[in-house]
Scaffold this motif. Structure first.
Motif, PDB file in Angstrom:
ATOM      1  N   SER A 281      39.970  57.385  35.825  1.00 46.00           N
ATOM      2  CA  SER A 281      38.699  56.928  36.209  1.00 46.00           C
ATOM      3  C   SER A 281      38.057  57.674  37.219  1.00 46.00           C
ATOM      4  O   SER A 281      38.696  58.557  37.954  1.00 46.00           O
ATOM      5  CB  SER A 281      38.821  55.546  36.705  1.00 46.00           C
ATOM      6  N   GLU A 282      36.775  57.870  37.396  1.00 45.73           N
ATOM      7  CA  GLU A 282      36.132  58.368  38.383  1.00 45.73           C
ATOM      8  C   GLU A 282      36.436  58.230  39.751  1.00 45.73           C
ATOM      9  O   GLU A 282      36.421  58.928  40.523  1.00 45.73           O
ATOM     10  CB  GLU A 282      34.553  58.294  38.079  1.00 45.73           C
ATOM     11  N   GLU A 283      36.593  57.002  40.200  1.00 49.17           N
ATOM     12  CA  GLU A 283      37.162  56.595  41.304  1.00 49.17           C
ATOM     13  C   GLU A 283      38.453  56.962  41.781  1.00 49.17           C
ATOM     14  O   GLU A 283      38.805  57.496  42.939  1.00 49.17           O
ATOM     15  CB  GLU A 283      37.109  55.036  41.538  1.00 49.17           C
ATOM     16  N   SER A 286      38.256  60.796  42.310  1.00 51.25           N
ATOM     17  CA  SER A 286      37.381  61.118  43.664  1.00 51.25           C
ATOM     18  C   SER A 286      38.617  60.835  44.861  1.00 51.25           C
ATOM     19  O   SER A 286      38.618  61.772  45.784  1.00 51.25           O
ATOM     20  CB  SER A 286      36.362  60.131  43.584  1.00 51.25           C
ATOM     21  N   HIS A 308      37.491  53.936  50.719  1.00 56.96           N
ATOM     22  CA  HIS A 308      37.308  54.559  49.359  1.00 56.96           C
ATOM     23  C   HIS A 308      37.092  53.491  48.203  1.00 56.96           C
ATOM     24  O   HIS A 308      38.157  52.330  48.145  1.00 56.96           O
ATOM     25  CB  HIS A 308      38.068  55.582  49.024  1.00 56.96           C
ATOM     26  N   PRO A 309      36.172  53.448  47.383  1.00 58.56           N
ATOM     27  CA  PRO A 309      36.292  52.392  46.119  1.00 58.56           C
ATOM     28  C   PRO A 309      37.426  52.409  45.377  1.00 58.56           C
ATOM     29  O   PRO A 309      37.676  51.123  44.878  1.00 58.56           O
ATOM     30  CB  PRO A 309      35.002  52.831  45.337  1.00 58.56           C
ATOM     31  N   PHE A 310      38.315  53.190  45.331  1.00 60.35           N
ATOM     32  CA  PHE A 310      39.535  53.077  44.489  1.00 60.35           C
ATOM     33  C   PHE A 310      40.511  52.161  45.129  1.00 60.35           C
ATOM     34  O   PHE A 310      41.193  51.354  44.518  1.00 60.35           O
ATOM     35  CB  PHE A 310      40.218  54.497  44.507  1.00 60.35           C
ATOM     36  N   LYS A 313      38.908  47.903  45.637  1.00 63.55           N
ATOM     37  CA  LYS A 313      38.869  46.786  44.498  1.00 63.55           C
ATOM     38  C   LYS A 313      39.816  45.616  44.600  1.00 63.55           C
ATOM     39  O   LYS A 313      40.871  46.008  45.345  1.00 63.55           O
ATOM     40  CB  LYS A 313      39.236  47.521  43.270  1.00 63.55           C
TER      41      LYS A 313
END
Length: 316
Positions: A281-283, A286, A308-310, A313
């Motif tokens: 995934s992009e997250e 990153s 960080h979005p990763f 979640k």
């Protein structure tokens, strides 16, 4: 003839552990002439109270045993370094004792006491993490999926946030030093090569820890800014650890290749940082890029990575 291996993902629930009550502090180690006992806030445990059940592993010159308290039936891990061990090994276990006595976090393995025998043996009594290490989980259950790695990353970052906040640099983050219990709580362990930063600008460039997980500035501080922030080395090691758990092999080497010091040093210092395959995934991609910036000043801090979005979640 090519062998096609099925990619297995670890299908385990990794809840975020709730903050527990603060643990009691433990006394300084007893002098070598004292009896081999240690006192906690709840009970006095002597070496004779513990029954060795099996060897859990070896590391940093010591042997770790699974032990049981004869009276209470409680299980512990007992790390023992014998009196005839080399000076460096004994220095490492004393450093680990010092750091574990300072720590009070649910994300760091708990110390339940320390022993020193007249024979010179030194031992640390710790909580027993009954599932093992992330390395052993990788071997037995296969690679980790992204949601599970997000939970692992969050827990380890919380541990590093606590340690860095108390000016402690681990310097040896890797799958075999991250322990897991049956609640799937991940805790940082093995502080034998860690460093307590007495001053903000203390250098942290020495060749300690596991070579494969060292950051570029540990090899070449002038080029990669090793004096900028010694804490950044733990972030690099975390990035490699997550990559290894996802790929199933050490990221800088092809599967099955045995590392050697020269090859690793050249790959870390002169090669590009390892990256994720396109299907990640992009997250996640990153997040790994934020961890594996070769210049330490560009690497994200623990506090930044926790936003960080990763890792933000909801656990799945």
């Amino acid at each position: 003839m090519a062998v096609v291996r099925e990619r297995r993902h670890l299908n385990l629930r990794l809840p975020i552990p709730e903050l527990s009550d603060r643990r009691p502090r433990f006394p300084l180690p007893l002098p070598p002439t004292a009896a081999a006992t240690t006192t906690t806030s709840s009970a006095t445990i002597s070496a004779g109270d513990l029954e060795k059940l099996q060897v859990l592993g070896h590391g940093n010159g010591g042997t770790v045993y699974k032990v049981r308290h004869k009276r209470t039936g409680a299980f512990y891990a007992l790390k023992v370094v014998h009196g005839e061990s080399e000076t460096d090994v004994r220095r490492q276990v004393r450093r680990e004792m010092e750091i574990l006595r300072r720590t009070d976090s649910p994300h760091v393995v708990r110390c339940d006491g320390t022993f020193e025998k007249p024979s010179g043996d030194i031992a640390i009594l710790m909580e027993y993490m009954n599932v093992g290490t992330l390395e052993s989980l990788l071997k037995t259950h296969g690679t980790f999926s992204e949601p599970k790695l997000a939970d692992v990353a969050r827990q380890v970052l919380n541990g590093l946030n606590y340690l860095h906040g108390h000016k402690i640099i681990h310097r040896d983050i890797k799958p075999s030093n991250l322990l897991v219990n049956d609640k799937m709580e991940v805790k940082i362990a093995d502080f034998g090569v860690s460093k307590i930063m007495c001053r903000t600008l203390d250098p942290c460039n020495s060749y300690v820890g596991t070579c494969a997980y060292m950051s570029p500035e540990r090899f070449d501080p002038d080029r990669y800014g090793g004096n900028y922030d010694g804490y950044a080395g733990d972030i690099w090691s975390l990035g490699l650890t997550l990559l290894e758990l996802y790929l199933g092999h050490f990221p800088f080497l092809p599967p099955g290749q045995r590392p050697d010091w020269a090859t690793l040093m050249c790959a870390i210092c002169f090669g590009d940082p390892p990256s994720l395959p396109e299907h990640a995934s992009e997250e996640f991609r990153s997040f790994i890029q934020c961890c594996l910036q070769k210049e330490s000043s560009k690497r994200w801090t623990v506090a930044q990575l926790l936003t960080h979005p990763f890792v933000c979640k909801d656990p799945r």
